[in-house]
Design a protein around this motif. Structure first.
Motif, PDB file in Angstrom:
ATOM      1  N   ILE A 147      -4.125   6.464  -5.764  1.00 58.31           N
ATOM      2  CA  ILE A 147      -3.297   5.284  -5.734  1.00 58.31           C
ATOM      3  C   ILE A 147      -3.154   4.517  -4.212  1.00 58.31           C
ATOM      4  CG2 ILE A 147      -0.761   5.014  -6.091  1.00 58.31           C
ATOM      5  CD1 ILE A 147      -0.681   6.896  -8.253  1.00 58.31           C
ATOM      6  N   GLU A 148      -3.203   5.727  -3.386  1.00 56.96           N
ATOM      7  CA  GLU A 148      -3.162   5.113  -1.986  1.00 56.96           C
ATOM      8  C   GLU A 148      -4.359   4.283  -1.651  1.00 56.96           C
ATOM      9  OE1 GLU A 148      -0.636   8.771   0.006  1.00 56.96           O
ATOM     10  OE2 GLU A 148      -2.803   8.801  -0.122  1.00 56.96           O
ATOM     11  N   GLN A 149      -5.570   4.624  -2.161  1.00 58.96           N
ATOM     12  CA  GLN A 149      -6.590   3.903  -2.019  1.00 58.96           C
ATOM     13  C   GLN A 149      -6.364   2.450  -2.468  1.00 58.96           C
ATOM     14  OE1 GLN A 149     -10.403   3.953  -1.662  1.00 58.96           O
ATOM     15  NE2 GLN A 149      -9.763   5.667  -0.217  1.00 58.96           N
ATOM     16  N   ILE A 150      -5.730   2.560  -3.587  1.00 61.70           N
ATOM     17  CA  ILE A 150      -5.487   1.060  -4.292  1.00 61.70           C
ATOM     18  C   ILE A 150      -4.713   0.217  -3.172  1.00 61.70           C
ATOM     19  CG2 ILE A 150      -4.477  -0.130  -6.166  1.00 61.70           C
ATOM     20  CD1 ILE A 150      -5.383   2.011  -7.964  1.00 61.70           C
ATOM     21  N   ARG A 151      -3.525   1.101  -3.123  1.00 62.10           N
ATOM     22  CA  ARG A 151      -2.587   0.276  -2.088  1.00 62.10           C
ATOM     23  C   ARG A 151      -3.201  -0.221  -0.805  1.00 62.10           C
ATOM     24  NH1 ARG A 151       1.110   4.553   0.386  1.00 62.10           N
ATOM     25  NH2 ARG A 151      -0.835   4.965   1.625  1.00 62.10           N
ATOM     26  N   ASP A 152      -3.974   0.599  -0.055  1.00 65.44           N
ATOM     27  CA  ASP A 152      -4.483   0.196   1.168  1.00 65.44           C
ATOM     28  C   ASP A 152      -5.658  -0.605   1.333  1.00 65.44           C
ATOM     29  OD1 ASP A 152      -2.469   2.032   1.802  1.00 65.44           O
ATOM     30  OD2 ASP A 152      -3.958   3.402   2.340  1.00 65.44           O
ATOM     31  N   HIS A 153      -6.368  -0.786  -0.017  1.00 67.53           N
ATOM     32  CA  HIS A 153      -7.662  -1.311   0.082  1.00 67.53           C
ATOM     33  C   HIS A 153      -8.031  -2.547  -0.944  1.00 67.53           C
ATOM     34  CE1 HIS A 153      -8.951   1.368   3.150  1.00 67.53           C
ATOM     35  NE2 HIS A 153      -8.644   2.300   2.597  1.00 67.53           N
ATOM     36  N   VAL A 154      -7.178  -2.370  -2.106  1.00 67.28           N
ATOM     37  CA  VAL A 154      -7.518  -3.327  -3.171  1.00 67.28           C
ATOM     38  C   VAL A 154      -6.819  -4.591  -2.821  1.00 67.28           C
ATOM     39  CG1 VAL A 154      -7.555  -3.833  -5.426  1.00 67.28           C
ATOM     40  CG2 VAL A 154      -8.047  -1.614  -4.689  1.00 67.28           C
ATOM     41  N   PRO A 155      -7.442  -5.554  -2.710  1.00 67.42           N
ATOM     42  CA  PRO A 155      -6.742  -7.018  -2.383  1.00 67.42           C
ATOM     43  C   PRO A 155      -6.076  -7.294  -3.674  1.00 67.42           C
ATOM     44  CG  PRO A 155      -9.155  -7.348  -2.208  1.00 67.42           C
ATOM     45  CD  PRO A 155      -9.025  -5.918  -2.570  1.00 67.42           C
ATOM     46  N   GLY A 156      -4.878  -7.978  -3.224  1.00 68.34           N
ATOM     47  CA  GLY A 156      -3.872  -8.521  -4.363  1.00 68.34           C
ATOM     48  C   GLY A 156      -2.966  -7.434  -4.809  1.00 68.34           C
ATOM     49  N   PHE A 157      -3.068  -6.415  -4.355  1.00 69.68           N
ATOM     50  CA  PHE A 157      -2.096  -5.065  -4.884  1.00 69.68           C
ATOM     51  C   PHE A 157      -0.659  -5.410  -4.469  1.00 69.68           C
ATOM     52  CE2 PHE A 157       0.076  -1.004  -4.289  1.00 69.68           C
ATOM     53  CZ  PHE A 157       0.147  -0.464  -5.679  1.00 69.68           C
ATOM     54  N   THR A 158       0.312  -5.770  -5.265  1.00 68.83           N
ATOM     55  CA  THR A 158       1.704  -6.215  -5.013  1.00 68.83           C
ATOM     56  C   THR A 158       2.666  -4.832  -5.160  1.00 68.83           C
ATOM     57  OG1 THR A 158       1.879  -6.844  -7.399  1.00 68.83           O
ATOM     58  CG2 THR A 158       1.297  -8.384  -6.044  1.00 68.83           C
ATOM     59  N   GLY A 159       2.098  -3.719  -5.225  1.00 72.00           N
ATOM     60  CA  GLY A 159       2.950  -2.499  -5.583  1.00 72.00           C
ATOM     61  C   GLY A 159       3.195  -2.031  -6.772  1.00 72.00           C
ATOM     62  N   VAL A 160       2.399  -2.618  -7.839  1.00 70.45           N
ATOM     63  CA  VAL A 160       2.406  -2.090  -9.236  1.00 70.45           C
ATOM     64  C   VAL A 160       1.146  -1.424  -9.614  1.00 70.45           C
ATOM     65  CG1 VAL A 160       2.794  -2.819 -11.667  1.00 70.45           C
ATOM     66  CG2 VAL A 160       4.242  -4.055  -9.548  1.00 70.45           C
ATOM     67  N   ILE A 161       1.171  -0.342 -10.007  1.00 72.37           N
ATOM     68  CA  ILE A 161       0.254   0.398 -10.492  1.00 72.37           C
ATOM     69  C   ILE A 161       0.324  -0.047 -12.155  1.00 72.37           C
ATOM     70  CG2 ILE A 161      -0.983   2.870 -11.161  1.00 72.37           C
ATOM     71  CD1 ILE A 161      -1.461   1.946  -8.371  1.00 72.37           C
ATOM     72  N   SER A 162      -0.622  -0.406 -12.947  1.00 69.10           N
ATOM     73  CA  SER A 162      -0.724  -0.986 -14.201  1.00 69.10           C
ATOM     74  C   SER A 162      -0.804   0.037 -15.191  1.00 69.10           C
ATOM     75  CB  SER A 162      -1.603  -2.119 -14.152  1.00 69.10           C
ATOM     76  OG  SER A 162      -2.958  -1.511 -13.923  1.00 69.10           O
ATOM     77  N   ASP A 163      -1.406   1.328 -14.658  1.00 71.49           N
ATOM     78  CA  ASP A 163      -1.430   2.394 -15.792  1.00 71.49           C
ATOM     79  C   ASP A 163      -2.005   3.525 -15.013  1.00 71.49           C
ATOM     80  OD1 ASP A 163      -1.469   3.896 -18.239  1.00 71.49           O
ATOM     81  OD2 ASP A 163      -3.629   3.019 -18.673  1.00 71.49           O
TER      82      ASP A 163
END
Ligand code: B12
Ligand code: SF4
Length: 727
Positions: free
Chosen positions: A414-430
């Motif tokens: 989750i932290e990887q997504i938060r820190d590196h995936v463009p467009g992440f707005t704070g919502v983990i979709s699943d």
């Protein structure tokens, strides 16, 4: 179950010195930049290459890379010539061939066999970028390109077609795909263990033909190996005499009398002395026993034998006690070793924490790949499913033993997504997997689990040996949403609600923190007839779950809705069952946007029912239970029409059916009637007449739809698109 070798415990291949590739190369230029003169393994896939652990090619590629191998990717090649197959040169070890994350036929055709116009695994969702039966086509082209290079097939298409199987699209029982693809080895189930072992052994100079004992693989064999005890499957589960073979001289429709009493010799192959043939084996001998299934020719000719073979295959699916299976195709045996040993938590963490770029390969530029878009902010927390729903084949693929990641590993992702995936707005979709809530659930005893042969741990009721403790999952949810920068964690994978009600605390947690207004759940039907054939719980569990869901939503001051899904035309479903379901839908104010008809996908138990009319959940004999099968376009359309009772286009067919069923009383404008007697002119359906309006929508409450999950009347609940399509 013998302990398996750790997948990260191999000595690295010498090419490890080239390090980690930012993306696995798709071209010669990229190979040059990496300093490679060749690839050790080339993976050919029917999907666009997305370097993310929800895509099989990325997992297999990165796992091999971590073993020190140089892996190239050929994604969605033009299959009309060998040109794309030679783009990276010949691989040193083998071609790994997969159709992609889905079976190519399931991917391309709807359940009514219409061609889909789109493909979620292709840039811009374009259809037509992969051939039908991709594994066979790709394997043939790879073989043409480099005759001497071994071919290993894997992924869902190969896995679920590993044995003679009913193919809905050609309406026949096809041979194991291993033979049609002329592959050297077929990898089934989760492939990490097998692929590591295969690559290291080939790199050490072993011939692919000598790899014959590896779990989770199938291969072709002529002649029988010494020292094996062979058990005729029809001795384990006796289906009765075979259908008499056709007499070419008999008058049409008159069976050959001489053959009528043919004994059931499922193996139908001449015996050789190197093998012992027995009826029962002692436990100590299980490792050297192989079950001879009826041959491809026999199961193709006789649906009852087909159902028998399906039952045996499912009985022999627990890695703790499954035996090898062998099935003759012409003069060749297809040999299936027992399923792979599930990955440990440490191994799962290792697999999911490879250095994935978490994005499509730059080759695709700005083109959008819908499947990626849907999962880029979601995290797989587990694999496997012990539900055993007969229409789904995930258990046949990934097995019944749940393989879970550690909480720390999930949180790191989750932290990887938060820190590196463009467009992440704070919502983990699943946070999910095949189901939402089997994380860390298992049989209470390893010994019992190893010996168990039940097809489901939750049907007909929850097994007393199942540990249903949801605490680790609740804890994971809490930790995930407490991470800085994470505003919301949604749960979009299917919730097994019969299991969830065992833990009201879980339902509270889910309802109050992880539902974005709508929660899709899948009772699939409400009548016991079809439910028993699906191995799904009764509606009692649904109602209990709904009570909890409503209570906890109210407690949190949230207006939230459950959206139930149903399947039309499943084996065991009568017109009356569908009518009852339609009346329930109407009473409860549900209107489905799109509905799903049963798709007989390869290897599912319900597919064996569909083809044979028998119920492989019970012992199969010629006289065993016959299952009602809604077959043919007309009845499948009718069953779908019941689910969309509110669509005026369906009213003529429903009226006709209701009259035939003696239920003309349900035609009319009354509140308790299903459809009006009035038929609006086709073009005027938009400007609904009063009768149509009444039939379509009980006025008092919002009417929700399946699939889009969007209300028909404005509601305070936030409207959001579902993150994941249903499974
Ligand atoms: C997430 C997901 C989605 C996401 C897509 C993202 C994605 N990456 O798939 C979305 C939401 C878009 C989606 C949509 C659909 N999906 Co989906 N999805 C999944 C799910 C839950 C996880 C996918 C995943 O993480 N795969 C990653 C790896 C771990 O799995 P794998 O591909 O099996 O790979 C392993 C092995 O096969 C093997 N292997 C893989 N490649 C190779 C290559 C070689 C050479 C070798 C040797 C081995 C090997 O090793 C891998 C690692 O163990 C799977 C179920 C599952 N697998 O858990 C269903 C699943 C793939 N989906 C399925 C279906 C039916 C659909 C839909 C049609 C649903 C619907 N009714 O609309 C749509 C299709 C959309 C379309 N055609 O346009 C089915 C496919 C059935 C089949 N027989 O093909 C599955 C299996 C679910 C099921 N219960 O049946 N899906
Ligand atoms: S004993 Fe029960 S819980 Fe254990 S594996 Fe078998 S069905 Fe599942």
């Amino acid at each position: 179950m013998e302990p398996a070798r750790d997948i990260y415990g191999y000595r690295k291949h010498w090419a490890e010195r080239f390090g980690t590739a930012p993306f696995l190369p798709m071209s010669r230029q990229e190979m040059d930049l990496l300093g490679w003169d060749s690839c050790d393994v080339i993976i050919v896939t029917g999907d666009a290459y997305v370097d993310h652990p929800s895509f099989g090619m990325a997992i297999v590629g990165r796992v091999l890379e971590a073993q020190g191998f140089r892996v190239g990717i050929i994604a969605q090649p033009d299959w009309h010539s060998t040109a794309d197959f030679t783009a990276l040169g010949a691989p040193n070890l083998f071609f790994g061939i997969t159709a992609g994350n889905m079976d190519s036929m399931v991917n391309r055709y709807t359940s009514d066999r219409r061609v889909r116009s789109d493909d979620a695994y292709t840039p811009q969702g374009a259809g037509g970028r992969r051939p039908d039966r991709s594994v066979i086509v790709y394997a043939q082209r790879a073989r043409e390109a480099y005759r001497e290079v071994p071919i290993v097939i894997g992924g869902i298409e190969a896995s679920l077609r590993r044995i003679a199987h009913f193919d809905y699209w050609s309406e026949k029982v096809r041979r194991s795909v291993l033979l049609d693809a002329k592959a050297d080895l077929l990898v089934y189930g989760n492939g990490e263990r097998q692929i590591c072992e295969i690559a290291h052994r080939l790199a050490a100079g072993e011939a692919i033909g000598d790899i014959t004992e590896l779990r989770g693989t199938a291969f072709a064999r002529r002649g029988r190996p010494a020292g094996w005890i062979e058990i005729d499957s029809t001795h384990l589960d006796a289906p009765g005499p075979l259908n008499p073979p056709l007499d070419p001289y008999a008058m049409e429709g008159v069976p050959a009398a001489a053959a009528a009493a043919a004994p059931c010799a499922g193996g139908d192959a001449p015996a050789e002395k190197v093998v012992r043939f027995v009826r029962r084996v002692k436990n100590a001998e299980r490792d050297r026993s192989v079950i001879r299934m009826p041959s491809h020719e026999a199961v193709a000719a006789d649906p009852v034998l087909y159902a028998h073979a399906s039952r045996i295959l499912h009985l022999e699916s627990n890695p703790g006690n499954a035996r090898a299976l062998v099935q003759r195709h012409g003069d060749t045996d297809v040999w299936l070793n027992p399923p792979p040993i599930p990955l440990t938590t440490r191994e799962m963490d290792w697999v999911y924490e490879r250095p994935y770029a978490r994005a499509p390969h730059p080759f695709y530029g700005a083109a959008e790949i819908p499947a990626y878009k849907m999962i880029r902010f979601s995290v797989s927390i587990q694999r496997g499913c012990f539900g055993g729903c007969t229409f789904c084949s995930i258990t046949e693929h990934e097995g019944r033993i749940i393989q879970s990641r550690s909480q720390d590993s999930v949180l790191r992702e989750i932290e990887q997504i938060r820190d590196h995936v463009p467009g992440f707005t704070g919502v983990i979709s699943d946070l999910g997997g095949p189901t939402a809530n089997m994380y860390r659930l298992a049989c209470k005893s390893r010994e019992i689990e190893s010996a168990c042969r039940r097809p489901s741990c939750v049907y007909p009721g929850i097994c007393p040996n199942l540990d249903t403790n949801h605490a680790p999952l609740i804890e994971l949810y809490r930790k995930a949403r407490a991470l800085p920068g994470v505003k919301k964690v949604l749960i979009a994978s299917g919730v097994r609600y019969d299991l969830a009600i065992e833990s009201p605390e879980y339902v509270r947690e889910l309802t109050q923190h992880h539902v974005g207004g709508y929660l899709k759940i899948a009772p699939e039907h409400l009548r016991d007839g079809p439910l028993a054939k699906m191995m799904k719980p009764g509606m009692g569990a649904y109602h209990k779950f709904k009570q909890l869901f409503d209570r906890y939503s109210k407690e949190a001051g949230k207006e939230q809705y459950l959206i139930p899904y149903f399947i039309a035309a499943h084996p065991g479903t009568t017109d009356e069952d569908m009518l009852e379901l339609a009346l329930w839908l109407k009473r409860n104010g549900f209107r489905a946007d799109q509905v799903q008809a049963f798709l007989p996908s390869p290897m599912a138990t319900a597919t064996a029912m569909y083809h044979s009319g028998k119920n492989p959940l019970k012992r199969i004999t010629r006289d065993s239970e016959n299952v009602i099968i809604p077959k043919g376009l007309r009845i499948r359309r009718l069953h779908k029409a019941f689910l969309r009772y509110h669509d005026p286009n369906n009213w003529p067919v429903l009226r006709e059916a209701l009259r035939r069923m003696g239920r003309a009383d349900l035609i009319g404008g009354g509140r308790l009637q299903l459809i009006p007697s009035y038929q609006p002119p086709a073009a005027a359906t938009q400007a609904k007449p009063a009768a149509a309006r009444r039939a379509a929508a009980p006025p008092a409450r919002p009417i929700r739809t399946q699939h889009t999950g969007l209300p028909h009347v404005p509601s305070r609940a936030p409207a959001r698109k579902p993150q994941r399509e249903r499974h």
